[in-house]
Design an enzyme around this catalytic site. Structure first.
Site, PDB file in Angstrom:
ATOM      1  N   TYR A  48     -24.465  51.403-103.515  1.00  0.00           N
ATOM      2  CA  TYR A  48     -26.083  51.599-103.138  1.00  0.00           C
ATOM      3  C   TYR A  48     -26.110  51.176-104.849  1.00  0.00           C
TER       4      TYR A  48
ATOM      5  N   ASP B  85     -14.068  49.377-106.107  1.00  0.00           N
ATOM      6  CA  ASP B  85     -14.122  49.573-104.924  1.00  0.00           C
ATOM      7  C   ASP B  85     -13.139  49.798-103.649  1.00  0.00           C
TER       8      ASP B  85
ATOM      9  N   SER C 168     -14.783  52.025 -98.781  1.00  0.00           N
ATOM     10  CA  SER C 168     -15.110  53.612 -97.834  1.00  0.00           C
ATOM     11  C   SER C 168     -16.321  53.402 -96.974  1.00  0.00           C
TER      12      SER C 168
ATOM     13  N   ASP D  98      -7.905  52.030-103.884  1.00  0.00           N
ATOM     14  CA  ASP D  98      -8.661  53.434-103.521  1.00  0.00           C
ATOM     15  C   ASP D  98      -8.034  54.764-104.603  1.00  0.00           C
TER      16      ASP D  98
ATOM     17  N   SER E 279     -26.171  64.471-110.114  1.00  0.00           N
ATOM     18  CA  SER E 279     -27.252  64.613-109.344  1.00  0.00           C
ATOM     19  C   SER E 279     -28.109  65.670-109.853  1.00  0.00           C
TER      20      SER E 279
ATOM     21  N   TYR F 288     -20.512  69.747-102.515  1.00  0.00           N
ATOM     22  CA  TYR F 288     -20.417  68.155-102.816  1.00  0.00           C
ATOM     23  C   TYR F 288     -21.363  68.351-103.781  1.00  0.00           C
TER      24      TYR F 288
ATOM     25  N   LYS G  22     -20.250  68.102-108.098  1.00  0.00           N
ATOM     26  CA  LYS G  22     -21.124  67.373-110.096  1.00  0.00           C
ATOM     27  C   LYS G  22     -20.960  68.553-110.511  1.00  0.00           C
TER      28      LYS G  22
ATOM     29  N   LEU H  84     -34.233  60.349 -96.384  1.00  0.00           N
ATOM     30  CA  LEU H  84     -35.523  60.086 -95.502  1.00  0.00           C
ATOM     31  C   LEU H  84     -35.994  58.475 -95.679  1.00  0.00           C
TER      32      LEU H  84
ATOM     33  N   ARG I 275     -35.124  71.984 -92.185  1.00  0.00           N
ATOM     34  CA  ARG I 275     -33.408  71.421 -91.999  1.00  0.00           C
ATOM     35  C   ARG I 275     -32.684  72.422 -93.366  1.00  0.00           C
TER      36      ARG I 275
ATOM     37  N   ASP J 195     -32.910  72.460 -97.251  1.00  0.00           N
ATOM     38  CA  ASP J 195     -33.293  71.737 -98.489  1.00  0.00           C
ATOM     39  C   ASP J 195     -34.198  72.756 -99.205  1.00  0.00           C
TER      40      ASP J 195
HETATM   41  P1  NAD Z   1     -22.342  54.457-102.282  1.00  0.00           P
HETATM   42  O1  NAD Z   1     -21.268  55.640-101.171  1.00  0.00           O
HETATM   43  O2  NAD Z   1     -23.310  53.901-101.573  1.00  0.00           O
HETATM   44  O3  NAD Z   1     -21.464  54.384-103.176  1.00  0.00           O
HETATM   45  C1  NAD Z   1     -20.035  54.821-103.746  1.00  0.00           C
HETATM   46  C2  NAD Z   1     -18.976  53.671-103.121  1.00  0.00           C
HETATM   47  O4  NAD Z   1     -18.079  54.021-104.065  1.00  0.00           O
HETATM   48  C3  NAD Z   1     -18.942  53.260-102.338  1.00  0.00           C
HETATM   49  O5  NAD Z   1     -18.361  51.916-101.919  1.00  0.00           O
HETATM   50  C4  NAD Z   1     -17.646  53.298-101.483  1.00  0.00           C
HETATM   51  O6  NAD Z   1     -16.687  52.746-100.987  1.00  0.00           O
HETATM   52  C5  NAD Z   1     -16.814  53.790-103.107  1.00  0.00           C
HETATM   53  N1  NAD Z   1     -16.070  55.010-102.902  1.00  0.00           N
HETATM   54  C6  NAD Z   1     -16.077  56.592-102.991  1.00  0.00           C
HETATM   55  N2  NAD Z   1     -14.646  56.743-102.534  1.00  0.00           N
HETATM   56  C7  NAD Z   1     -13.341  55.423-103.797  1.00  0.00           C
HETATM   57  C8  NAD Z   1     -12.385  55.816-103.764  1.00  0.00           C
HETATM   58  N3  NAD Z   1     -11.703  57.237-102.878  1.00  0.00           N
HETATM   59  N4  NAD Z   1     -12.102  54.703-104.410  1.00  0.00           N
HETATM   60  C9  NAD Z   1     -12.844  53.536-104.849  1.00  0.00           C
HETATM   61  N5  NAD Z   1     -13.899  53.650-104.579  1.00  0.00           N
HETATM   62  C10 NAD Z   1     -14.211  54.632-103.858  1.00  0.00           C
HETATM   63  O7  NAD Z   1     -23.019  56.103-102.617  1.00  0.00           O
HETATM   64  P2  NAD Z   1     -24.520  55.327-104.059  1.00  0.00           P
HETATM   65  O8  NAD Z   1     -25.467  55.822-103.392  1.00  0.00           O
HETATM   66  O9  NAD Z   1     -24.174  54.386-104.550  1.00  0.00           O
HETATM   67  O10 NAD Z   1     -23.961  56.563-105.078  1.00  0.00           O
HETATM   68  C11 NAD Z   1     -23.328  56.467-105.952  1.00  0.00           C
HETATM   69  C12 NAD Z   1     -23.247  58.206-106.582  1.00  0.00           C
HETATM   70  O11 NAD Z   1     -23.911  58.498-107.194  1.00  0.00           O
HETATM   71  C13 NAD Z   1     -22.290  58.891-106.226  1.00  0.00           C
HETATM   72  O12 NAD Z   1     -21.160  59.504-107.368  1.00  0.00           O
HETATM   73  C14 NAD Z   1     -22.674  59.746-105.996  1.00  0.00           C
HETATM   74  O13 NAD Z   1     -22.329  61.385-105.652  1.00  0.00           O
HETATM   75  C15 NAD Z   1     -23.851  59.931-106.437  1.00  0.00           C
HETATM   76  N6  NAD Z   1     -25.231  60.201-106.489  1.00  0.00           N
HETATM   77  C16 NAD Z   1     -26.073  59.699-105.295  1.00  0.00           C
HETATM   78  C17 NAD Z   1     -27.197  59.737-105.143  1.00  0.00           C
HETATM   79  C18 NAD Z   1     -27.909  59.025-103.849  1.00  0.00           C
HETATM   80  O14 NAD Z   1     -28.958  59.632-103.569  1.00  0.00           O
HETATM   81  N7  NAD Z   1     -27.276  58.064-103.556  1.00  0.00           N
HETATM   82  C19 NAD Z   1     -27.798  60.561-105.897  1.00  0.00           C
HETATM   83  C20 NAD Z   1     -27.058  61.530-106.428  1.00  0.00           C
HETATM   84  C21 NAD Z   1     -25.944  61.320-107.294  1.00  0.00           C
HETATM   85  C1  UD1 Z   2     -30.190  64.400-101.098  1.00  0.00           C
HETATM   86  C2  UD1 Z   2     -28.674  65.161-100.989  1.00  0.00           C
HETATM   87  C3  UD1 Z   2     -28.886  65.463-101.908  1.00  0.00           C
HETATM   88  C4  UD1 Z   2     -29.000  64.493-103.603  1.00  0.00           C
HETATM   89  C5  UD1 Z   2     -30.273  63.525-103.388  1.00  0.00           C
HETATM   90  C6  UD1 Z   2     -30.723  62.851-103.717  1.00  0.00           C
HETATM   91  C7  UD1 Z   2     -28.662  66.548 -98.914  1.00  0.00           C
HETATM   92  C8  UD1 Z   2     -29.177  68.137 -97.923  1.00  0.00           C
HETATM   93  N1  UD1 Z   2     -29.689  66.523-100.516  1.00  0.00           N
HETATM   94  O1  UD1 Z   2     -31.076  65.187-101.083  1.00  0.00           O
HETATM   95  O2  UD1 Z   2     -27.620  66.527-102.186  1.00  0.00           O
HETATM   96  O3  UD1 Z   2     -28.799  65.292-104.707  1.00  0.00           O
HETATM   97  O4  UD1 Z   2     -30.229  63.211-101.502  1.00  0.00           O
HETATM   98  O5  UD1 Z   2     -30.173  61.801-103.760  1.00  0.00           O
HETATM   99  O6  UD1 Z   2     -28.425  65.760 -97.975  1.00  0.00           O
HETATM  100  N2  UD1 Z   2     -36.073  64.364 -94.953  1.00  0.00           N
HETATM  101  C9  UD1 Z   2     -37.589  64.389 -93.573  1.00  0.00           C
HETATM  102  N3  UD1 Z   2     -37.084  63.835 -92.373  1.00  0.00           N
HETATM  103  C10 UD1 Z   2     -35.146  63.440 -92.785  1.00  0.00           C
HETATM  104  C11 UD1 Z   2     -34.476  62.701 -93.876  1.00  0.00           C
HETATM  105  C12 UD1 Z   2     -35.244  63.915 -95.361  1.00  0.00           C
HETATM  106  O7  UD1 Z   2     -38.417  64.978 -93.657  1.00  0.00           O
HETATM  107  O8  UD1 Z   2     -34.848  62.236 -91.695  1.00  0.00           O
HETATM  108  C13 UD1 Z   2     -36.886  64.657 -95.725  1.00  0.00           C
HETATM  109  C14 UD1 Z   2     -36.340  66.153 -96.394  1.00  0.00           C
HETATM  110  O9  UD1 Z   2     -36.077  67.468 -95.772  1.00  0.00           O
HETATM  111  C15 UD1 Z   2     -36.253  66.191 -97.812  1.00  0.00           C
HETATM  112  C16 UD1 Z   2     -36.638  64.734 -97.811  1.00  0.00           C
HETATM  113  O10 UD1 Z   2     -37.345  63.663 -96.869  1.00  0.00           O
HETATM  114  O11 UD1 Z   2     -37.530  66.968 -97.850  1.00  0.00           O
HETATM  115  C17 UD1 Z   2     -35.819  63.863 -98.614  1.00  0.00           C
HETATM  116  O12 UD1 Z   2     -34.998  64.122 -98.396  1.00  0.00           O
HETATM  117  P1  UD1 Z   2     -32.924  63.037 -98.098  1.00  0.00           P
HETATM  118  O13 UD1 Z   2     -33.580  62.334 -98.356  1.00  0.00           O
HETATM  119  O14 UD1 Z   2     -32.363  63.938 -97.519  1.00  0.00           O
HETATM  120  O15 UD1 Z   2     -32.794  63.584 -99.659  1.00  0.00           O
HETATM  121  P2  UD1 Z   2     -32.512  65.445-100.357  1.00  0.00           P
HETATM  122  O16 UD1 Z   2     -32.950  66.213 -99.698  1.00  0.00           O
HETATM  123  O17 UD1 Z   2     -33.666  65.884-101.258  1.00  0.00           O
END
Ligand code: NAD
Ligand code: UD1
Length: 339
Positions: free
Chosen positions: A12, A32, A35, A59, A126, A151, A155, A201, A296, A299
């Site tokens: 993403y 990538d 997965s 991988d 994060s 998780y 980080k 969300l 949840r 949270d």
């Molecule tokens: P994502 O799952 O969409 O992307 C991660 C990608 O890494 C995927 O395409 C997956 O196939 C690949 N991957 C996973 N394990 C692998 C491995 N062992 N070897 C090669 N490829 C591998 O996730 P994202 O939302 O794009 O998040 C990217 C990064 O940002 C992650 O480190 C995640 O923890 C961090 N992050 C995400 C969020 C969020 O809300 N999306 C918030 C805070 C931090």
């Molecule tokens: C999630 C991750 C957190 C990560 C962050 C940033 C969890 C518990 N935590 O947090 O580790 O750093 O994303 O990407 O997953 N909500 C609803 N209904 C739903 C889904 C969510 O009410 O079906 C609410 C949740 O209670 C929260 C808000 O929406 O208040 C955002 O939720 P979510 O998108 O899951 O993100 P975080 O909980 O902030």
């Protein structure tokens, strides 16, 4: 052109960052293991940028494959390390999967950085590292609290591993602490592809609106916030992607004050769950089915970023509104459902 390795580049945030890197003139090579992503993403990136990134299916848990990759690619100038597993709930059920995938992969990469003198690394951290904050907005100096999930722990540990390596090698690194990324590219060529039932969300909202889910459960409306629902800092994924480009440029021109710099990447604005739901209804001009249910577990009440440091040092701030992000997420959801 400087060559940048993007691990998890079909995911993403990674895919949106690859677009911004290519649009800025970087040459991108993606690793990538698919997965949590699909090969179609390459087509999306290519359609937007008119240029195809090099893709290597690998991988990162397999050390020998990682070593072989770096032996074959000796002109990489920087790495953006997105690849990781990211589901909080899954990490509680299967901690070893998370410690293995999120820590081993980083360790193998860092070994290769040392061996091949690749000194520029951006790490995906994060806001989860802050836990329940003592004061808002959260600055980067806020204490890192005991993680509530494996998780989150990965980080925290990753930042410590990187910090230790920066102390004993030439490595320079920027750790970006993302708040809540939402939205998709305005072209709807790339976006978020949650597998199974979404935990976050906005994907849950768009899947409800499209008819895949009956209703959105809002987890609690008895929190000490103005409307009783939790507050988060929702950032447009394209703004987040752009933060990686400026951070990378800072690394490459060696402007670092200290070897490991940490930045919050959010908008600085807190927004409640109900505000998101109301804004979604407004931008899409339709009613969303939702129910208030119990809280949840795990949270936090409210988190939003202090963005002064990123603004002053990186010269970056978010530009897109929450409404634009919701509208792009909706456009993307409709596209992937062929509506
Ligand atoms: P994502 O799952 O969409 O992307 C991660 C990608 O890494 C995927 O395409 C997956 O196939 C690949 N991957 C996973 N394990 C692998 C491995 N062992 N070897 C090669 N490829 C591998 O996730 P994202 O939302 O794009 O998040 C990217 C990064 O940002 C992650 O480190 C995640 O923890 C961090 N992050 C995400 C969020 C969020 O809300 N999306 C918030 C805070 C931090
Ligand atoms: C999630 C991750 C957190 C990560 C962050 C940033 C969890 C518990 N935590 O947090 O580790 O750093 O994303 O990407 O997953 N909500 C609803 N209904 C739903 C889904 C969510 O009410 O079906 C609410 C949740 O209670 C929260 C808000 O929406 O208040 C955002 O939720 P979510 O998108 O899951 O993100 P975080 O909980 O902030």
């Amino acid at each position: 052109m400087q060559k940048i390795l993007v691990t998890g580049g079909l995911g993403y945030i990674g895919s949106h960052t690859v677009v911004e890197l290519q649009n800025t003139g970087f040459e991108v090579i993606i690793i990538d293991n698919l997965s949590n992503s699909s090969l179609d993403v390459i087509e999306g990136i290519t359609n937007i940028t008119k240029s195809s990134p090099v893709f290597v299916k690998l991988d990162l848990r397999f050390k020998k494959d990682v070593e072989q990759f770096f032996d074959q690619h000796n002109d990489i100038e920087g790495i953006i390390h997105f690849a990781a597993s990211k589901s909080v709930g899954e990490s509680i059920e299967n901690p070893l999967l998370y410690y293995e995938n999120n820590l081993n992969t980083l360790i193998y990469l860092l070994k290769e950085c040392k061996k091949h003198r690749i000194n520029n690394l951006i790490f995906s951290s994060s806001c989860t590292v802050y836990g329940e904050p003592d004061s808002l907005p959260i600055t980067e100096d806020a204490p890192v609290k005991k993680a509530i999930s494996p998780y989150g722990n990965t980080k925290q540990i990753s930042e410590e591993i990187i910090s230790d390596m920066c102390s004993v090698s030439e490595l320079k690194s920027i750790s970006l602490r993302y708040f809540n990324p939402i939205g998709a590219h305005s072209s709807a060529e790339i976006g978020e592809l949650p597998i199974g039932v979404p935990q976050n969300l906005v994907p849950f909202i768009t899947q409800t609106a499209v008819g895949l889910r009956d209703y959105l459960s809002i987890f609690g409306n008895d929190y000490p916030t103005p409307d009783g629902t939790c507050i988060r800092d929702y950032i447009h994924v394209v703004d987040l992607a752009k933060a990686h480009v400026v951070a990378l440029q800072r690394l490459l021109i060696n402007k670092m004050n200290i070897p490991l710099e940490i930045f919050n990447v959010g908008t600085g604005r807190g927004c409640s769950v109900l505000e998101i739901v109301n804004a979604f209804e407004k931008v899409t001009d339709q009613k969303l089915n939702y129910k208030i249910v119990d809280r949840r577990s795990g949270d936090v009440v409210a988190v939003y970023a202090d963005i002064q440091k990123a603004n002053e040092i990186l010269g970056w701030k978010s530009e897109r509104t929450m409404e634009e992000a919701l509208s792009s997420a909706w456009k993307w959801e409709q596209k992937i459902r062929n509506l």
